[in-house]
Design a protein around this motif. Structure first.
Motif, short mmCIF file in Angstrom:
data_model
loop_
_atom_site.label_atom_id
_atom_site.label_comp_id
_atom_site.label_asym_id
_atom_site.label_seq_id
_atom_site.Cartn_x
_atom_site.Cartn_y
_atom_site.Cartn_z
N LYS A 1 0.92 -1.18 -0.07
CA LYS A 1 -0.12 0.44 -0.34
C LYS A 1 0.89 1.11 0.20
N ALA A 2 2.13 0.64 0.62
CA ALA A 2 2.48 2.19 0.98
C ALA A 2 3.22 2.43 -0.42
N LYS A 3 4.11 1.64 -1.38
CA LYS A 3 3.99 1.69 -2.96
C LYS A 3 3.50 2.38 -3.81
N GLN A 4 2.36 2.24 -3.51
CA GLN A 4 0.41 2.28 -4.26
C GLN A 4 1.10 3.48 -4.23
N ILE A 5 0.99 4.09 -2.71
CA ILE A 5 0.47 5.82 -2.71
C ILE A 5 0.92 6.63 -2.77
N TRP A 6 2.71 5.96 -2.57
CA TRP A 6 3.50 6.65 -3.25
C TRP A 6 3.99 7.06 -4.71
N CYS A 7 4.02 5.99 -5.46
CA CYS A 7 3.53 6.07 -6.89
C CYS A 7 2.05 6.52 -7.52
N SER A 8 1.04 6.90 -6.30
CA SER A 8 0.06 7.47 -7.21
C SER A 8 0.41 9.00 -7.54
N THR A 9 -0.18 9.80 -8.26
CA THR A 9 -0.27 10.82 -9.22
C THR A 9 -0.48 11.92 -8.34
N ASP A 10 -1.17 11.97 -7.29
CA ASP A 10 -1.78 12.81 -6.32
C ASP A 10 -1.07 11.75 -5.49
N ARG A 11 0.26 12.07 -5.18
CA ARG A 11 0.16 11.29 -3.29
C ARG A 11 -0.83 12.10 -2.32
N ALA A 12 -0.86 12.95 -1.71
CA ALA A 12 -1.04 13.41 -0.86
C ALA A 12 -3.11 12.68 -0.92
N LYS A 13 -3.85 13.04 -2.05
CA LYS A 13 -5.27 12.93 -2.18
C LYS A 13 -5.19 11.51 -1.45
N ALA A 14 -4.32 10.28 -2.34
CA ALA A 14 -4.08 8.99 -2.19
C ALA A 14 -4.21 8.36 -0.61
N TRP A 15 -2.98 9.41 -0.70
CA TRP A 15 -2.65 8.88 1.42
C TRP A 15 -4.20 9.73 2.19
N GLU A 16 -4.84 11.03 1.69
CA GLU A 16 -6.15 10.50 2.73
C GLU A 16 -6.66 10.22 2.33
N SER A 17 -7.63 9.69 1.13
CA SER A 17 -8.08 8.73 0.83
C SER A 17 -7.76 7.46 1.35
N TRP A 18 -7.82 6.81 1.65
CA TRP A 18 -7.06 5.57 1.92
C TRP A 18 -7.43 5.58 3.83
N MET A 19 -6.66 6.42 4.37
CA MET A 19 -6.09 6.99 5.86
C MET A 19 -7.58 7.64 6.54
N VAL A 20 -8.01 8.20 5.56
CA VAL A 20 -9.35 8.37 6.17
C VAL A 20 -11.22 8.18 5.69
N ASP A 21 -11.07 7.76 4.35
CA ASP A 21 -11.66 7.54 4.01
C ASP A 21 -12.08 5.86 3.79
N ARG A 22 -10.94 4.87 3.37
CA ARG A 22 -10.78 3.71 3.17
C ARG A 22 -10.92 3.14 2.07
N LYS A 23 -10.49 4.26 0.45
CA LYS A 23 -10.80 4.18 -0.45
C LYS A 23 -9.08 3.99 -0.48
N ALA A 24 -9.20 2.48 -1.23
CA ALA A 24 -7.57 1.82 -1.11
C ALA A 24 -6.95 2.16 -2.31
N PRO A 25 -5.82 2.84 -2.45
CA PRO A 25 -4.68 3.30 -3.93
C PRO A 25 -5.04 2.63 -4.80
N THR A 26 -5.21 3.36 -5.96
CA THR A 26 -5.33 2.01 -7.60
C THR A 26 -4.00 1.70 -8.09
N ALA A 27 -3.12 3.07 -7.72
CA ALA A 27 -1.89 2.96 -8.27
C ALA A 27 -1.44 1.48 -8.87
N ALA A 28 0.26 0.99 -9.53
CA ALA A 28 0.76 -0.01 -9.55
C ALA A 28 1.55 -0.66 -8.71
N GLY A 29 2.65 0.88 -8.41
CA GLY A 29 3.55 0.96 -7.22
C GLY A 29 4.41 -0.05 -7.69
N THR A 30 4.71 0.44 -9.11
CA THR A 30 5.98 0.02 -9.65
C THR A 30 7.05 0.93 -10.15
#
Length: 243
Positions: free
Chosen positions: A165-194
């Motif tokens: 999950k950390a890799k997916q969040i880091w590889c997201s286009t908008d890291r801040a949005k991906a982090w908050e979406s997962w941590m607050v709203d429980r919306k899993a990150p969708t980036a590949a993490g590669t």
């Protein structure tokens, strides 16, 4: 000539006395260290330092994230907090804050997920695991904190899924949005993490070097640490005083 000889003798005597005190201190700390190793199985590398405590006859043993106390022989050990009843001050907590103080300005902010709230004038850093329930709790608390810039160092230490999950969040286009979406709203990150996730490896190495043994660990602008999911009131007060 007589006066010079006397002065020289005093200087030599003072130096000898100082060396004697130093040698005695070394013998005492060596004795305590040896006793803790042989009797309690504490590894030598875990003992960061031994100094006299503020209570007479007591020695403070620094274990990195914990302080324990011993007599001069290592025969008796106290595991708890030392309180100054006159000053109503927790001496253990104060010393831990002093020992573990961080040079905030030297943190590698390029390796953190940056979230700016309001004018972002106050600063804080957090070592956080995506699957840590207390980290989720802290993120919910941060929703009510304004005018702060939060640097989150992804610190996946709980499980392989935390790393994924950390890799997916880091590889997201908008890291801040991906982090908050997962941590607050429980919306899993969708980036590949590669993508290049060397920053996460660097965070893990940095956290180990800084004795970050639990998540979340909050670091304020003045270098003070706040371990755990602190309350909104405490965090607000700490941010204001550290600003």
């Amino acid at each position: 000539m007589q006066t010079r000889i006397r002065i020289a003798a005093i200087v030599i005597a003072a130096a000898t006395s100082a060396l004697g005190c130093s040698a005695q201190a070394d013998q005492t700390t060596d004795k305590i260290k040896s006793a803790l190793q042989s009797r309690l199985g504490i590894d030598a590398s875990d003992i960061k330092g031994i100094t006299k405590a503020q209570m007479p006859g007591l020695y403070e043993i620094n274990l990195g994230t914990q302080l324990i106390y011993s007599d001069a022989n290592g025969d008796y050990v106290l595991n708890g907090e030392l309180i100054d009843t006159k000053a109503h001050r927790n001496l253990t907590e104060a010393r831990l804050n002093e020992i573990n103080k961080v040079d905030f300005a030297k943190l590698p902010f390029a390796n953190a997920v940056k979230v700016v709230k309001g004018n972002g004038s106050r600063k804080m850093a957090v070592f956080s695991d995506p699957n840590c329930p207390y980290c989720h709790q802290l993120e919910s608390t941060l929703k009510s904190i304004d005018n702060v810039t939060v640097y989150t160092f992804l610190y996946p230490v709980l499980s392989p899924d935390s790393t994924a999950k950390a890799k997916q969040i880091w590889c997201s286009t908008d890291r801040a949005k991906a982090w908050e979406s997962w941590m607050v709203d429980r919306k899993a990150p969708t980036a590949a993490g590669t993508c290049d996730t060397a920053a996460i490896d660097s965070n893990l190495a940095l956290g180990q070097k800084m004795n970050v043994t639990g998540t979340p660990t909050v670091i304020l602008a003045d270098g003070t640490r706040l371990p755990g999911a602190v309350s909104g009131d405490r965090l607000e007060k700490a941010l204001s005083s550290a600003h």
